[in-house]
Enzyme design. Structure first.
Site, PDB file in Angstrom:
ATOM      1  N   GLU A  13      30.909  36.356  54.823  1.00 48.80           N
ATOM      2  CA  GLU A  13      31.065  34.337  54.739  1.00 48.80           C
ATOM      3  C   GLU A  13      32.099  34.132  56.130  1.00 48.80           C
ATOM      4  OE1 GLU A  13      29.539  31.674  54.119  1.00 48.80           O
ATOM      5  OE2 GLU A  13      27.946  32.900  52.805  1.00 48.80           O
ATOM      6  N   ARG A  55      48.621  51.416  24.389  1.00 47.46           N
ATOM      7  CA  ARG A  55      48.816  53.177  25.551  1.00 47.46           C
ATOM      8  C   ARG A  55      50.305  53.506  25.046  1.00 47.46           C
ATOM      9  NH1 ARG A  55      45.957  57.607  26.426  1.00 47.46           N
ATOM     10  NH2 ARG A  55      47.124  58.885  28.491  1.00 47.46           N
TER      11      ARG A  55
END
Length: 700
Positions: free
Chosen positions: A451, A333
């Site tokens: 978790e 870019r």
């Protein structure tokens, strides 16, 4: 640089396509193929190639362009894809046992393609299957062939509607009935329903269910795990006494059917208690091979750490994918530049380097930590499967629990922040769904919660460290642990007397400098947290209140700093070992130093507050060292991405493709996604029934 000439590696690591990225690849200080071979090894590369080839060549795994899958269709596809992966037998059981990292590699490769598939597979094989294998005994081996053949499909049920992180307080019960030699699994009310359980919503036939174990007489022995059938494998209808269903659409991972279950006095055989750490005799007597509750608890913690260790690896895969996309984009870019000159590639801007390259370094450092922790856990599991149930095994379980409890927060938060930075660094194109950064962000987000909530888990790590200091202060116990992560604390008083002494920026450009600073920081925070706790207790507060009042500026940063130190130390030792090939030493050393200094810089206030830093030069020196390392790594960035990025089919991001044809790839993808030549599907209906201006006027 020229690729290695070892026989057989050309097919594993073919040259990348020519294109706009070639300019950066030509400037790299090392050969990317050589670094891949050093980090992965040829056997692991062959496994990766087999997995990626299987996915790309099977129509079932074709990407759906221009079509939003319904929730039901996505879940159907995820289950069928999981079944197909099982049919491929990409990783035989003996391979899993002989090379534990191959399991992590398989999960990572599936996750790079689609995390819903990977999580579904992981929950069935690694969580459900491994729980039976490592927490059970010989009588439970009958389940393993059924798991591998998908005759049954599994889930792991700990969390309840009213209890998540506080797993000790779960309310599902398992009362033993000696007259029938059965356990009675029961949910006392809807708040005790198992909830958020992956695979349970639609597809699981069996669950490893955690429940409070009661023996005759009413004695509770705490949470234990049981194998419970929840559906008929042939019809998928619920078993008698089981109410099971799906909890609905989530923010991400919608190919995984998270569900709930309630049990009404469901009877299961006594043998379906997973009895590695404790068993019940036919008469109803509780027995355990461990001498005391501390050892039994330590062993169980190591087993429960499996999910958290897996999440560390999952989060780092997300970070790898994000930085791969953002850096390839940044290297092609072009925006702005000198007056009347050519536009400059945005990677040449210092700000873009500072935003992205530390996350690239973090991906490498945390990936190494993730692999080493997975191997540590494998050692623990092997010990549990054998006869090693002594004090060292229990201490190893406690240490791994402490590392996993802080590792999950550090990895998932780093990935969360990194993905967002990568999204913004790609500007508007990063916000386009087809470039995948949005999906990565959403799919990574639950890593911060399941978790164990990250903030809660950090308390486990700080409690571990504070208990070691208490034993040292009160009884003179040595600071030592099986993995030696705390052994440096033996020099605790001397370390606290050290100060930052680097004379120049150049002297900071090695990870040994932040490593020494981190040791001081952990000692400082440990002393500070210990003093804060004692101060709270002297003020009349009980243990619960004292700990609650000592988290935010004491125990919380202590746990994170300890884990960051562990990551920095392990990566420093790995990158400075003698057998690192000479052409790779410089770039690996820079990655190690950048990650360590960048992480340390986030604790600058504490380093000044505690007196390790003094004067403005110390802080400036760290900042300048970070910018220098970013500048030095800039030309290596694309090659470093080539090392960690999967094939284009798996990465599935037009702006992150290996050929670097940014605009061509993006334009093609947009045309496929939008179907620009088609009218909106709703237009015909609207054009027939749309209101007419004239008719409206006449009514007025």
């Amino acid at each position: 640089m020229a690729p290695p000439s070892e026989g057989g590696t050309d097919a594993l690591l073919p040259d990348l396509p020519k294109g706009p990225l070639q300019a950066y690849r030509a400037r790299a200080s090392f050969c990317w193929q050589e670094l891949v071979l050093f980090l992965e090894g040829e056997d692991m590369l062959r496994l990766k190639k087999a997995i990626f080839s299987a996915l790309e060549n099977d129509p079932l795994f074709a990407h759906s362009h221009g079509e939003d899958l319904s929730l039901e269709k996505y879940r159907e596809l995820s289950f069928l894809r999981c079944k197909r992966v099982m049919e491929y037998s990409l990783l035989p059981v003996e391979e899993m046992v002989a090379r534990p990292l191959s399991v992590q590699t398989l999960i990572a490769c599936l996750g790079m393609y689609d995390w819903s598939l990977a999580v579904k597979f992981l929950l069935h094989m690694l969580t459900f299957g491994s729980a039976i294998y490592s927490s059970g005994s010989e009588r439970h081996l009958k389940y393993l062939p059924k798991i591998f053949n998908m005759d049954i499909f599994g889930c792991f049920a700990v969390t309840e509607l009213s209890h998540g992180s506080n797993a000790k307080a779960i309310r599902t019960t398992a009362h033993y009935d000696p007259t029938t030699e059965e356990f009675i699994i029961h949910s006392p009310d809807f708040e005790a329903a198992k909830f958020w359980v992956g695979n349970m919503g639609k597809t699981a036939t069996h669950a490893v269910v955690f429940a409070q174990l009661y023996t005759p007489g009413g004695q509770c022995h705490g949470p234990h795990s049981f194998v419970v059938q929840i559906r008929n494998p042939k019809t998928l209808l619920p078993m008698p006494g089981v109410m099971v269903g799906d909890i609905g659409k989530k923010l991400g991972l919608n190919g995984v059917d998270n569900g709930f279950a309630m049990f009404h006095k469901v009877r299961i055989p006594r043998q379906d208690l997973l009895n590695r750490i404790g068993d019940v005799t036919p008469e109803g007597t509780y027995v355990t091979p461990f001498k005391d509750d501390r050892q039994r608890f330590g062993a169980s913690l190591g087993t429960l750490s499996l999910g958290r260790v897996a999440i560390v690896g999952m989060a780092i895969v997300n970070l790898k994918l994000a930085v791969s996309i953002a850096l390839r984009f940044s290297a092609t870019r072009c925006q702005f530049g000198p007056s009347d000159g050519e536009e400059v590639r945005v990677l040449e801007y210092q700000t873009q380097q500072w935003r992205l390259l530390p996350y690239l370094a973090a991906a490498y450092a945390l990936d190494h930590f993730s692999k080493s922790l997975f191997l540590d856990l494998a050692e623990l599991q092997q010990g549990l499967m054998g006869t090693d149930q002594g004090a060292r095994q229990a201490e190893l379980g406690r240490e791994i629990h402490a590392l996993a409890s802080a590792g999950k927060p550090l990895a998932s938060w780093t990935a969360q922040r990194g993905i967002q930075e990568c999204r913004e660094a790609c500007g508007g194109h990063g916000y386009l769904a087809v470039n995948r950064l949005g999906d990565l962000r959403n799919d990574n987000d639950p890593n911060c919660t399941y978790e164990g909530d990250n903030n809660i888990l950090l308390q486990q790590t700080s409690s571990y460290l504070l208990s070691l200091l208490a034993h040292h202060v009160q009884g003179g116990a040595h600071f030592q642990s099986p993995l030696r992560t705390v052994d440096f604390l033996q020099a605790y008083p001397d370390i606290l007397g050290q100060r930052f002494t680097c004379p120049s920026v150049d002297s900071c450009l090695d990870s040994s400098v932040p490593l020494a600073a981190y040791e001081w920081l952990v000692c400082y925070l440990l002393r500070k947290s210990y003093q804060k706790l004692n101060q709270e207790k002297r003020s009349g507060r009980n243990d619960f209140e004292a700990r609650n009042n000592s988290q935010v500026y004491h125990c919380h940063p202590l746990a994170l700093a300890f884990l960051e130190l562990t990551v920095v130390r392990r990566f420093h030792e790995y990158t400075h070992q003698p057998h690192v090939p000479p052409p790779l030493r410089a770039v690996l050393g820079r990655l190690s130093a950048l990650y360590a200094l960048w992480s340390l810089s986030q604790h600058t206030a504490l380093l000044y507050q505690g007196g390790y830093f003094s004067g403005e030069q110390a802080g400036k020196m760290i900042q300048n060292a970070i910018l220098d390392l970013c500048s030095q790594l800039k030309d290596d960035a694309v090659a470093l991405v080539d090392v960690i990025a999967p094939p284009d089919f798996v990465l599935n991001s037009p702006i992150g493709r290996a050929d670097g044809e940014l605009y061509k790839n993006l334009w093609t993808a947009v045309l496929l996604e939008s179907r620009v030549l088609e009218r909106p599907s709703w237009w015909s209906e609207f054009s027939v029934h749309k209101p007419r201006i004239g008719s409206l006027k006449s009514k007025l």
